[in-house]
Write a protein that holds these residues in place. Structure first.
Motif, short mmCIF file in Angstrom:
data_model
loop_
_atom_site.label_atom_id
_atom_site.label_comp_id
_atom_site.label_asym_id
_atom_site.label_seq_id
_atom_site.Cartn_x
_atom_site.Cartn_y
_atom_site.Cartn_z
N GLN A 1 6.60 -7.76 -3.86
CA GLN A 1 6.29 -7.77 -2.42
C GLN A 1 4.87 -7.27 -2.21
O GLN A 1 4.33 -6.55 -3.02
CB GLN A 1 7.26 -6.86 -1.64
CG GLN A 1 8.73 -7.18 -1.82
CD GLN A 1 9.25 -8.27 -0.89
OE1 GLN A 1 8.48 -8.80 -0.08
NE2 GLN A 1 10.51 -8.61 -1.00
N GLU A 2 4.29 -7.66 -1.06
CA GLU A 2 2.90 -7.34 -0.79
C GLU A 2 2.66 -5.95 -0.22
O GLU A 2 1.57 -5.41 -0.31
CB GLU A 2 2.33 -8.37 0.20
CG GLU A 2 1.78 -9.59 -0.46
CD GLU A 2 0.60 -9.26 -1.35
OE1 GLU A 2 -0.54 -9.37 -0.89
OE2 GLU A 2 0.81 -8.88 -2.52
N ASP A 3 3.68 -5.37 0.44
CA ASP A 3 3.47 -4.09 1.13
C ASP A 3 2.99 -3.03 0.13
O ASP A 3 3.50 -2.93 -0.98
CB ASP A 3 4.77 -3.64 1.79
CG ASP A 3 4.54 -2.45 2.71
OD1 ASP A 3 3.38 -2.25 3.15
OD2 ASP A 3 5.50 -1.69 2.97
N ALA A 4 1.99 -2.27 0.55
CA ALA A 4 1.42 -1.26 -0.35
C ALA A 4 0.88 -0.10 0.47
O ALA A 4 0.71 -0.21 1.68
CB ALA A 4 0.29 -1.90 -1.15
N ALA A 5 0.62 1.00 -0.19
CA ALA A 5 0.06 2.17 0.50
C ALA A 5 -1.17 2.65 -0.25
O ALA A 5 -1.18 2.68 -1.49
CB ALA A 5 1.11 3.28 0.54
N ASP A 6 -2.17 3.01 0.50
CA ASP A 6 -3.41 3.51 -0.10
C ASP A 6 -3.25 5.00 -0.39
O ASP A 6 -3.11 5.80 0.52
CB ASP A 6 -4.55 3.27 0.89
CG ASP A 6 -5.82 4.02 0.50
OD1 ASP A 6 -6.00 4.28 -0.71
OD2 ASP A 6 -6.61 4.34 1.40
N LEU A 7 -3.27 5.37 -1.65
CA LEU A 7 -3.19 6.80 -2.00
C LEU A 7 -4.56 7.37 -2.33
O LEU A 7 -4.72 8.58 -2.43
CB LEU A 7 -2.23 7.01 -3.18
CG LEU A 7 -0.78 6.57 -2.98
CD1 LEU A 7 0.07 6.92 -4.20
CD2 LEU A 7 -0.17 7.18 -1.72
N ARG A 8 -5.56 6.49 -2.52
CA ARG A 8 -6.88 6.99 -2.91
C ARG A 8 -7.53 7.78 -1.76
O ARG A 8 -8.12 8.83 -1.98
CB ARG A 8 -7.78 5.81 -3.32
CG ARG A 8 -9.11 6.25 -3.89
CD ARG A 8 -9.94 5.07 -4.34
NE ARG A 8 -10.13 4.11 -3.25
CZ ARG A 8 -10.72 2.94 -3.38
NH1 ARG A 8 -11.18 2.55 -4.56
NH2 ARG A 8 -10.86 2.12 -2.36
N THR A 9 -7.37 7.27 -0.52
CA THR A 9 -8.00 7.96 0.61
C THR A 9 -7.43 9.37 0.78
O THR A 9 -8.21 10.34 0.79
CB THR A 9 -7.85 7.11 1.91
OG1 THR A 9 -8.38 5.82 1.62
CG2 THR A 9 -8.56 7.74 3.08
N PRO A 10 -6.10 9.54 0.86
CA PRO A 10 -5.60 10.92 0.97
C PRO A 10 -5.92 11.78 -0.24
O PRO A 10 -6.17 12.98 -0.12
CB PRO A 10 -4.09 10.76 1.14
CG PRO A 10 -3.77 9.36 0.74
CD PRO A 10 -5.01 8.56 0.96
N LEU A 11 -5.97 11.15 -1.41
CA LEU A 11 -6.28 11.90 -2.63
C LEU A 11 -7.70 12.47 -2.56
O LEU A 11 -7.96 13.61 -2.93
CB LEU A 11 -6.15 10.95 -3.82
CG LEU A 11 -6.30 11.49 -5.22
CD1 LEU A 11 -5.04 12.24 -5.63
CD2 LEU A 11 -6.51 10.35 -6.22
N ARG A 12 -8.62 11.63 -2.05
CA ARG A 12 -10.02 12.05 -2.02
C ARG A 12 -10.36 12.87 -0.78
O ARG A 12 -11.41 13.51 -0.73
CB ARG A 12 -10.94 10.82 -2.10
CG ARG A 12 -10.87 10.17 -3.47
CD ARG A 12 -11.84 9.03 -3.67
NE ARG A 12 -11.81 8.60 -5.08
CZ ARG A 12 -12.37 7.49 -5.53
NH1 ARG A 12 -13.03 6.69 -4.71
NH2 ARG A 12 -12.29 7.19 -6.82
N ALA A 13 -9.45 12.83 0.23
CA ALA A 13 -9.77 13.50 1.49
C ALA A 13 -9.72 15.02 1.37
O ALA A 13 -10.38 15.73 2.13
CB ALA A 13 -8.81 13.04 2.58
N SER A 14 -8.93 15.54 0.44
CA SER A 14 -8.88 17.00 0.33
C SER A 14 -8.44 17.40 -1.07
O SER A 14 -7.81 16.61 -1.79
CB SER A 14 -7.93 17.59 1.38
OG SER A 14 -6.64 17.69 0.87
N ALA A 15 -8.78 18.63 -1.41
CA ALA A 15 -8.43 19.11 -2.74
C ALA A 15 -6.95 19.49 -2.82
O ALA A 15 -6.38 19.55 -3.91
CB ALA A 15 -9.29 20.32 -3.09
#
Ligand SMILES: C[S@@+](CC[C@H](N)C(=O)[O-])C[C@H]1O[C@@H](n2cnc3c(N)ncnc32)[C@H](O)[C@@H]1O
Ligand code: SF4
Length: 350
Positions: A294-308
């Protein structure tokens, strides 16, 4: 000085929710994460990639440290099995440092299994270190043992390099499972010899139906060989008994009486396995796919890079798991010869 009560409560509730298991809306506990560490590969298997693939710019990739953080966030929430895949995971520079750091979760007992799926080309030089990092079992993809066919299927791969990798892995004490994609008119005649060869060396064999992922040059209908047909043909030669054995994956296992070995069948097209799906996939850019089909996906890179801290990352993971779909609906027939999903297996991680 004692921390204020509210802070204590917040910290307690954060740490509880950061460690709560991930359960999807259908009650399936997510305990298996497959992580693609690169979309690149030193082969171009005809069913997996097109000849002129455009690979991601290096800056889009998660660093090895970010991959470690991401894997560790899943481990903290109940992931018991991590599979490192790709593209070809062993071509990523310094990939062994990721295995070395993830080994701490095996040492602590948080993780049951750290494993890898590889085309075997770089195994000869990495097998010992994989074993010393606590890897116990690996999957090696091998569709044919004929050197010319091997070169044709992988477009330029060297069979001897892969066979040397398998030798090295076994010598290092790793249990090897061979993955073979069943390809009509290409390797159908090699399935029985491959089974006898693999079992003769103490390796399980898993057959995989070709899945409609990503645009390639060849028509899918021309590659698709239903494993129901393969199983029926094998039963003419061998006695096979269903096993309850499971590796937590979608394969159905049979014991082959004559060889004493195991045969796995991955049949996304002829046999739907979604009801017991315990897995999710993360790409090398930190995109979480809740379902391969399926195409649905979630971006984890943005929250990962947003804070330590991992709070935002955890929130994103929980929100994504709440959207895990019930299943996929791959179909390959004459009316459905376009990819069910446009991304290649090498992007999502096979
Ligand atoms: C994408 S590869 C990544 C790991 C590694 N490069 C390898 O070949 O093992 C993982 C597995 O996916 C399989 N695969 C790739 N494309 C596929 C497709 N369209 N349908 C079924 N299996 C596929 C490969 O044969 C391999 O066993
Ligand atoms: S199947 Fe594996 S080895 Fe073959 S092109 Fe895809 S990623 Fe590379």
């Amino acid at each position: 000085m004692n921390a204020p009560f509210a802070t204590v409560l917040r910290n307690a509730s954060e740490s509880i929710s950061d460690h709560a298991p991930l359960i999807d809306p259908f009650g399936r506990e997510i305990s298996y994460v497959r992580v693609s560490v690169t979309d690149r590969c030193d082969f171009r298997c005809v069913y997996c990639m097109s000849e002129d693939m455009n690979f991601l710019p290096k800056q889009d990739l998660l660093s090895l440290e970010e991959l470690d953080r991401l894997c560790s966030a899943f481990v903290a929430r109940g992931t018991r099995k991590l599979r490192i895949t790709g593209g070809e995971p062993l071509v990523r520079r310094n990939i062994m440092s990721l295995f070395r750091s993830l080994a701490r979760h095996l040492d602590s007992g948080a993780l049951n299994e750290l494993t890898v799926t590889t085309n075997g080309s770089q195994l000869a030089r990495h097998a010992n270190e994989l074993a010393s990092c606590g890897v116990r079992r690996i999957n090696v993809s091998l569709d044919t043992r004929d050197p010319d066919k091997f070169r044709a299927v992988t477009r330029w791969g060297d069979l001897n390099q892969v066979l040397a990798g398998i030798d090295a892995a076994q010598a290092a004490g790793l249990a090897v499972k061979i993955n073979m994609v069943a390809l009509k008119g290409v390797n159908d005649d090699e399935i029985l010899p491959m089974l006898r060869w693999a079992h003769g060396r103490g390796m399980d064999l898993t057959l995989i139906e070709v899945m409609p992922l990503g645009a390639i040059e060849t028509e899918r209908t021309s590659q698709y060989l239903p494993l129901t047909e393969v199983e029926a043909a094998l039963r003419q030669e061998l006695t096979m008994r269903p096993l309850t054995y499971s590796t937590g994956g979608p394969a159905r296992y049979l014991e082959v009486i004559e060889t004493g070995g195991r045969l796995g069948l991955i049949t996304p097209l002829t046999h739907n396995f979604c009801e017991s799906c315990n897995r999710v996939r993360v790409t090398c850019t930190g995109t979480l796919y809740m379902c391969l089909g399926q195409e649905d996906a979630a971006d984890l890179r943005t929250p990962l890079r947003a804070s330590a801290s991992d709070a935002l990352l955890n929130e994103a993971i929980v929100a994504a798991i709440a959207r895990k779909p019930k299943g996929h609906d791959f179909i390959i027939d004459r009316e459905h010869d376009t990819p069910a999903v446009p991304r290649h297996m090498s992007v999502t991680g096979g």
